[in-house]
Design a protein around this motif. Structure first.
Motif, mmCIF file in Angstrom:
data_model
loop_
_atom_site.group_PDB
_atom_site.id
_atom_site.type_symbol
_atom_site.label_atom_id
_atom_site.label_comp_id
_atom_site.label_asym_id
_atom_site.label_seq_id
_atom_site.Cartn_x
_atom_site.Cartn_y
_atom_site.Cartn_z
ATOM 1 N N THR A 144 0.829 -0.985 -0.070
ATOM 2 C CA THR A 144 0.005 0.178 0.074
ATOM 3 C C THR A 144 0.846 1.316 0.073
ATOM 4 O O THR A 144 0.329 2.316 -0.273
ATOM 5 N N GLN A 145 1.867 1.067 0.419
ATOM 6 C CA GLN A 145 2.966 2.560 0.626
ATOM 7 C C GLN A 145 3.688 2.621 -0.648
ATOM 8 O O GLN A 145 4.183 3.609 -0.890
ATOM 9 N N LEU A 146 3.691 1.607 -1.601
ATOM 10 C CA LEU A 146 4.515 1.678 -2.791
ATOM 11 C C LEU A 146 4.061 2.770 -3.694
ATOM 12 O O LEU A 146 4.889 3.637 -4.230
ATOM 13 N N GLY A 147 2.778 3.055 -3.958
ATOM 14 C CA GLY A 147 2.112 3.870 -4.428
ATOM 15 C C GLY A 147 2.668 5.239 -4.136
ATOM 16 O O GLY A 147 2.836 6.157 -4.692
ATOM 17 N N TYR A 148 2.457 5.694 -2.682
ATOM 18 C CA TYR A 148 2.937 6.643 -2.086
ATOM 19 C C TYR A 148 4.392 7.043 -2.467
ATOM 20 O O TYR A 148 4.893 8.222 -2.876
ATOM 21 N N LEU A 149 5.390 6.091 -2.651
ATOM 22 C CA LEU A 149 6.471 6.361 -2.607
ATOM 23 C C LEU A 149 6.746 6.674 -3.930
ATOM 24 O O LEU A 149 7.752 7.835 -4.374
ATOM 25 N N PHE A 150 5.887 6.476 -5.076
ATOM 26 C CA PHE A 150 6.158 6.894 -6.431
ATOM 27 C C PHE A 150 5.508 8.420 -6.596
ATOM 28 O O PHE A 150 6.418 8.934 -7.317
ATOM 29 N N GLY A 151 4.602 8.663 -5.846
ATOM 30 C CA GLY A 151 4.048 9.914 -6.309
ATOM 31 C C GLY A 151 3.813 11.147 -5.204
ATOM 32 O O GLY A 151 3.713 12.238 -5.286
ATOM 33 N N GLY A 152 4.324 10.475 -3.748
ATOM 34 C CA GLY A 152 4.078 11.310 -2.790
ATOM 35 C C GLY A 152 5.345 11.953 -2.044
ATOM 36 O O GLY A 152 5.170 12.722 -1.330
ATOM 37 N N MET A 153 6.532 11.760 -2.613
ATOM 38 C CA MET A 153 7.532 12.307 -2.171
ATOM 39 C C MET A 153 7.830 13.696 -2.795
ATOM 40 O O MET A 153 9.015 13.929 -3.008
ATOM 41 N N VAL A 154 6.824 14.418 -2.799
ATOM 42 C CA VAL A 154 7.017 15.868 -3.373
ATOM 43 C C VAL A 154 7.952 16.738 -2.748
ATOM 44 O O VAL A 154 8.961 17.106 -3.325
ATOM 45 N N ALA A 155 7.985 16.729 -1.279
ATOM 46 C CA ALA A 155 8.811 17.539 -0.703
ATOM 47 C C ALA A 155 10.348 16.987 -0.779
ATOM 48 O O ALA A 155 11.140 17.807 -1.013
ATOM 49 N N LEU A 156 10.465 15.895 -0.470
ATOM 50 C CA LEU A 156 11.871 15.317 -0.719
ATOM 51 C C LEU A 156 12.401 15.584 -1.999
ATOM 52 O O LEU A 156 13.668 16.014 -2.079
ATOM 53 N N GLU A 157 11.754 15.417 -3.157
ATOM 54 C CA GLU A 157 12.067 15.528 -4.341
ATOM 55 C C GLU A 157 12.571 17.229 -4.630
ATOM 56 O O GLU A 157 13.434 17.356 -5.441
ATOM 57 N N ILE A 158 11.560 18.009 -3.979
ATOM 58 C CA ILE A 158 12.195 19.338 -3.958
ATOM 59 C C ILE A 158 13.342 19.790 -3.191
ATOM 60 O O ILE A 158 13.975 20.495 -3.580
ATOM 61 N N VAL A 159 13.331 19.290 -2.190
ATOM 62 C CA VAL A 159 14.345 19.266 -1.414
ATOM 63 C C VAL A 159 15.875 18.941 -1.959
ATOM 64 O O VAL A 159 16.736 19.854 -1.842
ATOM 65 N N PHE A 160 15.679 17.704 -2.634
ATOM 66 C CA PHE A 160 17.033 17.241 -3.265
ATOM 67 C C PHE A 160 16.902 17.497 -4.691
ATOM 68 O O PHE A 160 17.776 17.148 -5.475
ATOM 69 N N GLY A 161 16.127 18.429 -5.394
ATOM 70 C CA GLY A 161 16.214 18.868 -6.519
ATOM 71 C C GLY A 161 16.034 17.852 -7.503
ATOM 72 O O GLY A 161 16.729 17.453 -8.668
ATOM 73 N N TYR A 162 14.868 16.777 -7.154
ATOM 74 C CA TYR A 162 14.889 15.479 -8.127
ATOM 75 C C TYR A 162 13.637 15.513 -8.878
ATOM 76 O O TYR A 162 12.623 15.823 -8.357
ATOM 77 N N PRO A 163 13.876 15.187 -10.044
ATOM 78 C CA PRO A 163 12.756 15.313 -11.120
ATOM 79 C C PRO A 163 11.948 14.079 -11.018
ATOM 80 O O PRO A 163 12.011 13.199 -12.340
ATOM 81 N N GLY A 164 11.281 13.539 -10.115
ATOM 82 C CA GLY A 164 10.507 12.335 -10.145
ATOM 83 C C GLY A 164 8.835 12.558 -10.393
ATOM 84 O O GLY A 164 8.636 13.667 -10.833
#
Length: 321
Positions: A247-267
Protein backbone atom coordinates in the motif's frame (compact mmCIF):
# COMPACT_ATOMS: atom_id res chain seq x y z
CA UNK A 1 -7.17 -18.27 -7.53
CA UNK A 2 -8.48 -17.01 -10.87
CA UNK A 3 -11.69 -15.78 -9.26
CA UNK A 4 -9.69 -14.03 -6.56
CA UNK A 5 -7.56 -12.25 -9.18
CA UNK A 6 -10.66 -11.40 -11.23
CA UNK A 7 -12.37 -9.83 -8.20
CA UNK A 8 -9.30 -7.79 -7.39
CA UNK A 9 -8.98 -6.61 -10.98
CA UNK A 10 -12.67 -5.68 -11.06
CA UNK A 11 -12.24 -3.65 -7.87
CA UNK A 12 -9.18 -1.94 -9.38
CA UNK A 13 -11.15 -1.08 -12.55
CA UNK A 14 -13.99 0.39 -10.48
CA UNK A 15 -11.49 2.48 -8.52
CA UNK A 16 -9.84 3.59 -11.76
CA UNK A 17 -13.24 4.56 -13.17
CA UNK A 18 -14.01 6.73 -10.13
CA UNK A 19 -10.60 8.35 -10.43
CA UNK A 20 -11.19 9.04 -14.13
CA UNK A 21 -14.37 10.92 -13.23
CA UNK A 22 -12.57 12.98 -10.59
CA UNK A 23 -9.64 13.79 -12.90
CA UNK A 24 -12.04 14.75 -15.69
CA UNK A 25 -13.86 17.18 -13.40
CA UNK A 26 -10.70 18.97 -12.21
CA UNK A 27 -10.46 21.59 -15.00
CA UNK A 28 -14.24 21.98 -15.05
CA UNK A 29 -14.60 22.84 -11.37
CA UNK A 30 -11.27 24.60 -10.83
CA UNK A 31 -11.70 28.32 -10.03
CA UNK A 32 -10.97 30.69 -12.88
CA UNK A 33 -10.52 29.95 -16.56
CA UNK A 34 -8.16 26.97 -17.13
CA UNK A 35 -7.35 28.18 -20.64
CA UNK A 36 -6.42 31.62 -19.30
CA UNK A 37 -4.12 30.05 -16.68
CA UNK A 38 -2.31 28.03 -19.34
CA UNK A 39 -2.16 30.64 -22.08
CA UNK A 40 -1.33 33.55 -19.79
CA UNK A 41 -3.03 36.80 -18.96
CA UNK A 42 -1.94 38.51 -22.18
CA UNK A 43 -3.00 35.72 -24.53
CA UNK A 44 -5.07 36.63 -27.57
CA UNK A 45 -8.66 35.44 -27.95
CA UNK A 46 -7.49 33.11 -30.72
CA UNK A 47 -4.91 31.51 -28.40
CA UNK A 48 -7.50 31.13 -25.63
CA UNK A 49 -9.90 29.47 -28.06
CA UNK A 50 -7.13 27.12 -29.21
CA UNK A 51 -6.24 26.08 -25.65
CA UNK A 52 -9.90 25.63 -24.73
CA UNK A 53 -10.40 23.43 -27.78
CA UNK A 54 -7.28 21.40 -26.96
CA UNK A 55 -8.49 20.80 -23.41
CA UNK A 56 -11.88 19.73 -24.71
CA UNK A 57 -13.66 22.08 -22.31
CA UNK A 58 -16.32 22.89 -24.89
CA UNK A 59 -17.42 19.26 -24.87
CA UNK A 60 -19.77 17.76 -22.32
CA UNK A 61 -18.31 16.12 -19.22
CA UNK A 62 -19.36 12.71 -20.57
CA UNK A 63 -17.45 13.34 -23.80
CA UNK A 64 -14.40 14.52 -21.85
CA UNK A 65 -14.59 11.38 -19.72
CA UNK A 66 -14.74 9.19 -22.81
CA UNK A 67 -11.78 11.00 -24.35
CA UNK A 68 -9.79 10.54 -21.15
CA UNK A 69 -10.61 6.84 -21.13
CA UNK A 70 -9.36 6.56 -24.71
CA UNK A 71 -6.17 8.38 -23.68
CA UNK A 72 -5.59 5.79 -20.93
CA UNK A 73 -6.16 2.86 -23.29
CA UNK A 74 -3.96 4.32 -26.05
CA UNK A 75 -1.41 5.76 -23.57
CA UNK A 76 -1.61 9.08 -25.41
CA UNK A 77 -2.41 12.26 -23.47
CA UNK A 78 -1.31 14.69 -26.16
CA UNK A 79 1.31 17.38 -25.66
CA UNK A 80 2.23 19.43 -22.64
CA UNK A 81 0.99 23.02 -22.51
CA UNK A 82 3.30 24.66 -19.98
CA UNK A 83 5.50 22.19 -18.06
CA UNK A 84 7.43 21.48 -21.26
CA UNK A 85 5.46 23.14 -24.04
CA UNK A 86 5.07 20.97 -27.10
CA UNK A 87 6.62 17.86 -25.56
CA UNK A 88 4.54 14.64 -25.55
CA UNK A 89 2.98 14.19 -22.13
CA UNK A 90 3.87 10.51 -21.85
CA UNK A 91 7.50 11.28 -22.64
CA UNK A 92 7.60 13.56 -19.59
CA UNK A 93 5.75 11.00 -17.47
CA UNK A 94 8.03 8.15 -18.56
CA UNK A 95 11.17 10.13 -17.72
CA UNK A 96 9.82 11.08 -14.30
CA UNK A 97 8.62 7.51 -13.72
CA UNK A 98 12.07 6.07 -14.43
CA UNK A 99 13.61 8.59 -12.04
CA UNK A 100 11.08 7.73 -9.33
CA UNK A 101 11.65 4.01 -9.88
CA UNK A 102 15.37 4.48 -9.25
CA UNK A 103 14.76 6.37 -6.01
CA UNK A 104 12.03 4.00 -4.82
CA UNK A 105 14.13 0.94 -5.68
CA UNK A 106 17.17 2.15 -3.74
CA UNK A 107 14.97 3.29 -0.84
CA UNK A 108 13.35 -0.14 -0.57
CA UNK A 109 16.70 -1.94 -0.82
CA UNK A 110 17.94 0.07 2.15
CA UNK A 111 14.77 0.46 4.19
CA UNK A 112 13.08 -2.95 3.98
CA UNK A 113 15.92 -5.17 5.30
CA UNK A 114 16.87 -2.73 8.07
CA UNK A 115 13.27 -2.13 9.20
CA UNK A 116 12.33 -5.82 9.11
CA UNK A 117 15.50 -6.79 10.95
CA UNK A 118 14.76 -4.13 13.56
CA UNK A 119 11.23 -5.47 14.02
CA UNK A 120 12.44 -9.07 14.33
CA UNK A 121 15.09 -8.15 16.90
CA UNK A 122 12.58 -6.08 18.88
CA UNK A 123 10.17 -9.02 18.92
CA UNK A 124 12.79 -11.54 20.06
CA UNK A 125 13.96 -9.08 22.74
CA UNK A 126 10.45 -8.12 23.76
CA UNK A 127 10.18 -5.84 26.82
CA UNK A 128 13.96 -5.41 27.06
CA UNK A 129 15.99 -2.23 26.61
CA UNK A 130 16.78 -3.34 23.04
CA UNK A 131 13.07 -3.58 22.22
CA UNK A 132 12.32 -0.21 23.80
CA UNK A 133 15.26 1.44 22.03
CA UNK A 134 14.18 0.20 18.59
CA UNK A 135 10.52 1.08 19.12
CA UNK A 136 11.17 4.53 20.59
CA UNK A 137 13.76 5.38 17.94
CA UNK A 138 11.31 4.36 15.26
CA UNK A 139 8.56 6.46 16.82
CA UNK A 140 10.85 9.48 16.98
CA UNK A 141 11.85 9.09 13.32
CA UNK A 142 8.22 8.56 12.26
CA UNK A 143 7.26 11.91 13.81
CA UNK A 144 9.70 13.73 11.53
CA UNK A 145 8.24 14.92 8.19
CA UNK A 146 10.13 13.63 5.18
CA UNK A 147 11.34 17.08 4.08
CA UNK A 148 12.66 17.77 7.60
CA UNK A 149 14.53 14.46 7.48
CA UNK A 150 15.97 15.52 4.13
CA UNK A 151 17.13 18.90 5.44
CA UNK A 152 18.58 17.21 8.53
CA UNK A 153 20.61 14.80 6.39
CA UNK A 154 21.78 17.62 4.16
CA UNK A 155 23.01 19.57 7.16
CA UNK A 156 24.72 16.71 8.98
CA UNK A 157 25.97 14.57 6.09
CA UNK A 158 26.12 16.51 2.81
CA UNK A 159 27.78 19.60 4.28
CA UNK A 160 30.66 17.95 6.21
CA UNK A 161 31.17 14.95 3.89
CA UNK A 162 31.82 15.38 0.18
CA UNK A 163 30.74 11.82 -0.52
CA UNK A 164 27.07 12.73 0.01
CA UNK A 165 25.58 14.86 -2.75
CA UNK A 166 23.22 17.79 -2.24
CA UNK A 167 21.55 17.23 -5.61
CA UNK A 168 19.90 13.85 -6.05
CA UNK A 169 19.77 14.18 -9.83
CA UNK A 170 23.06 12.75 -11.22
CA UNK A 171 24.76 14.17 -14.32
CA UNK A 172 23.79 12.65 -17.71
CA UNK A 173 25.56 9.40 -18.48
CA UNK A 174 26.57 8.82 -14.86
CA UNK A 175 27.51 5.29 -13.84
CA UNK A 176 25.32 3.21 -11.53
CA UNK A 177 27.68 3.89 -8.61
CA UNK A 178 27.47 7.65 -9.14
CA UNK A 179 23.67 7.51 -9.43
CA UNK A 180 23.48 5.59 -6.14
CA UNK A 181 25.79 8.16 -4.54
CA UNK A 182 23.44 10.99 -5.57
CA UNK A 183 20.31 9.11 -4.46
CA UNK A 184 21.70 7.96 -1.14
CA UNK A 185 20.57 10.90 0.99
CA UNK A 186 16.90 10.90 -0.11
CA UNK A 187 16.89 7.09 0.30
CA UNK A 188 18.19 7.51 3.86
CA UNK A 189 15.46 10.09 4.47
CA UNK A 190 12.88 7.48 3.42
CA UNK A 191 14.53 5.03 5.84
CA UNK A 192 14.21 7.52 8.69
CA UNK A 193 10.53 8.16 8.00
CA UNK A 194 9.47 4.54 7.41
CA UNK A 195 11.77 2.61 9.75
CA UNK A 196 9.55 2.92 12.81
CA UNK A 197 6.33 2.09 10.96
CA UNK A 198 7.63 -1.02 9.20
CA UNK A 199 9.59 -2.17 12.25
CA UNK A 200 6.50 -1.92 14.50
CA UNK A 201 4.35 -3.84 12.01
CA UNK A 202 7.03 -6.56 11.76
CA UNK A 203 7.45 -6.65 15.52
CA UNK A 204 3.72 -7.10 16.14
CA UNK A 205 3.43 -9.83 13.50
CA UNK A 206 6.47 -11.67 14.88
CA UNK A 207 5.21 -11.53 18.46
CA UNK A 208 1.84 -12.94 17.37
CA UNK A 209 3.61 -15.73 15.48
CA UNK A 210 5.93 -16.51 18.41
CA UNK A 211 2.99 -16.78 20.80
CA UNK A 212 0.89 -18.92 18.45
CA UNK A 213 0.12 -22.55 19.26
CA UNK A 214 1.83 -23.87 16.12
CA UNK A 215 5.10 -22.23 17.20
CA UNK A 216 4.97 -23.76 20.67
CA UNK A 217 4.19 -27.15 19.13
CA UNK A 218 7.15 -26.83 16.76
CA UNK A 219 9.53 -26.08 19.63
CA UNK A 220 8.10 -28.99 21.63
CA UNK A 221 8.86 -31.29 18.70
CA UNK A 222 12.51 -30.37 19.07
CA UNK A 223 12.90 -28.20 15.97
CA UNK A 224 15.73 -25.69 16.01
CA UNK A 225 15.05 -21.96 16.23
CA UNK A 226 16.18 -21.54 12.61
CA UNK A 227 13.78 -24.24 11.36
CA UNK A 228 10.89 -22.88 13.41
CA UNK A 229 11.48 -19.38 12.08
CA UNK A 230 11.84 -20.53 8.47
CA UNK A 231 8.89 -22.93 8.43
CA UNK A 232 6.41 -21.35 10.84
CA UNK A 233 7.24 -17.81 11.91
CA UNK A 234 8.59 -15.98 8.86
CA UNK A 235 5.59 -16.31 6.55
CA UNK A 236 3.03 -15.52 9.23
CA UNK A 237 5.03 -12.72 10.84
CA UNK A 238 5.79 -10.92 7.59
CA UNK A 239 2.28 -10.98 6.11
CA UNK A 240 1.25 -7.61 7.63
CA UNK A 241 4.58 -6.12 6.56
CA UNK A 242 4.11 -7.24 2.96
CA UNK A 243 0.58 -5.80 2.90
CA UNK A 244 1.77 -2.46 4.29
CA UNK A 245 4.66 -2.23 1.84
CA UNK A 246 2.28 -2.84 -1.05
CA UNK A 247 0.00 0.00 0.00
CA UNK A 248 2.94 2.36 0.59
CA UNK A 249 4.55 1.74 -2.80
CA UNK A 250 2.11 4.07 -4.58
CA UNK A 251 2.91 6.83 -2.11
CA UNK A 252 6.64 6.38 -2.66
CA UNK A 253 6.15 6.90 -6.39
CA UNK A 254 3.94 9.97 -6.23
CA UNK A 255 3.98 11.33 -2.69
CA UNK A 256 7.61 12.24 -2.09
CA UNK A 257 7.06 15.74 -3.42
CA UNK A 258 8.81 17.50 -0.54
CA UNK A 259 11.84 15.22 -0.68
CA UNK A 260 12.13 15.62 -4.44
CA UNK A 261 12.00 19.40 -4.09
CA UNK A 262 14.57 19.44 -1.26
CA UNK A 263 17.00 17.35 -3.29
CA UNK A 264 16.11 18.81 -6.69
CA UNK A 265 15.01 15.44 -8.06
CA UNK A 266 12.75 15.25 -11.16
CA UNK A 267 10.47 12.42 -10.07
CA UNK A 268 6.73 11.83 -10.42
CA UNK A 269 5.81 13.93 -7.40
CA UNK A 270 7.83 16.85 -8.71
CA UNK A 271 6.23 16.52 -12.15
CA UNK A 272 2.70 16.47 -10.72
CA UNK A 273 3.28 19.50 -8.51
CA UNK A 274 4.73 21.45 -11.46
CA UNK A 275 1.68 20.48 -13.52
CA UNK A 276 -0.61 21.79 -10.77
CA UNK A 277 1.40 25.00 -10.41
CA UNK A 278 1.29 25.69 -14.16
CA UNK A 279 -2.25 24.36 -14.74
CA UNK A 280 -0.94 21.81 -17.25
CA UNK A 281 -3.97 19.52 -17.09
CA UNK A 282 -2.80 16.90 -19.63
CA UNK A 283 0.39 16.33 -17.60
CA UNK A 284 -1.58 16.42 -14.34
CA UNK A 285 -4.08 13.85 -15.56
CA UNK A 286 -1.40 11.51 -16.92
CA UNK A 287 0.72 11.81 -13.78
CA UNK A 288 -2.12 11.20 -11.33
CA UNK A 289 -3.46 8.24 -13.29
CA UNK A 290 0.01 6.71 -13.65
CA UNK A 291 0.60 6.84 -9.91
CA UNK A 292 -2.88 5.43 -9.26
CA UNK A 293 -2.30 2.50 -11.62
CA UNK A 294 1.05 1.76 -9.98
CA UNK A 295 -0.67 1.82 -6.59
CA UNK A 296 -3.34 -0.62 -7.79
CA UNK A 297 -0.80 -3.02 -9.28
CA UNK A 298 1.37 -2.89 -6.14
CA UNK A 299 -1.64 -3.54 -3.89
CA UNK A 300 -2.77 -6.47 -6.06
CA UNK A 301 0.71 -8.00 -6.01
CA UNK A 302 0.90 -7.57 -2.23
CA UNK A 303 -2.49 -9.27 -1.78
CA UNK A 304 -1.40 -12.19 -3.96
CA UNK A 305 1.87 -12.51 -2.05
CA UNK A 306 0.06 -12.45 1.31
CA UNK A 307 -2.35 -15.11 0.02
CA UNK A 308 0.61 -17.25 -1.03
CA UNK A 309 2.25 -16.81 2.39
CA UNK A 310 -0.95 -17.69 4.27
CA UNK A 311 -2.06 -21.33 3.87
CA UNK A 312 -5.59 -20.55 5.05
CA UNK A 313 -5.90 -17.78 2.47
CA UNK A 314 -4.62 -20.13 -0.23
CA UNK A 315 -7.23 -22.70 0.83
CA UNK A 316 -10.03 -20.13 0.61
CA UNK A 317 -8.85 -18.97 -2.79
CA UNK A 318 -8.64 -22.54 -4.01
CA UNK A 319 -12.22 -23.15 -2.87
CA UNK A 320 -13.36 -20.01 -4.71
CA UNK A 321 -11.68 -21.23 -7.88
Amino acid sequence: MLKFIARRLLLALITLGILLVIVTLIPNIAPGDPARKIAGGTASPERLAQVTESLGLRDSVATQLGDLGISVVTVDFGDSFSVAAGEPVMSLVFTALVNSAKLVGLSLLIMVPIAILGGLVAAYKKDTWIDRTIVNTGLAFSAIPDFVAGVFLLAFLAVPFEFFKVQANPPPGASVAVQIQHLLLPALAVLMVYFGYIARITRAGTINALEADYTRTAFMRGLSTRDVFRKHIARNALQPTVAVLGTQLGYLFGGMVALEIVFGYPGMGNLIIRAVDRADYPVLRAGVLTVAIIYMIATLCADLLVAWMNPRARLNIGEDS
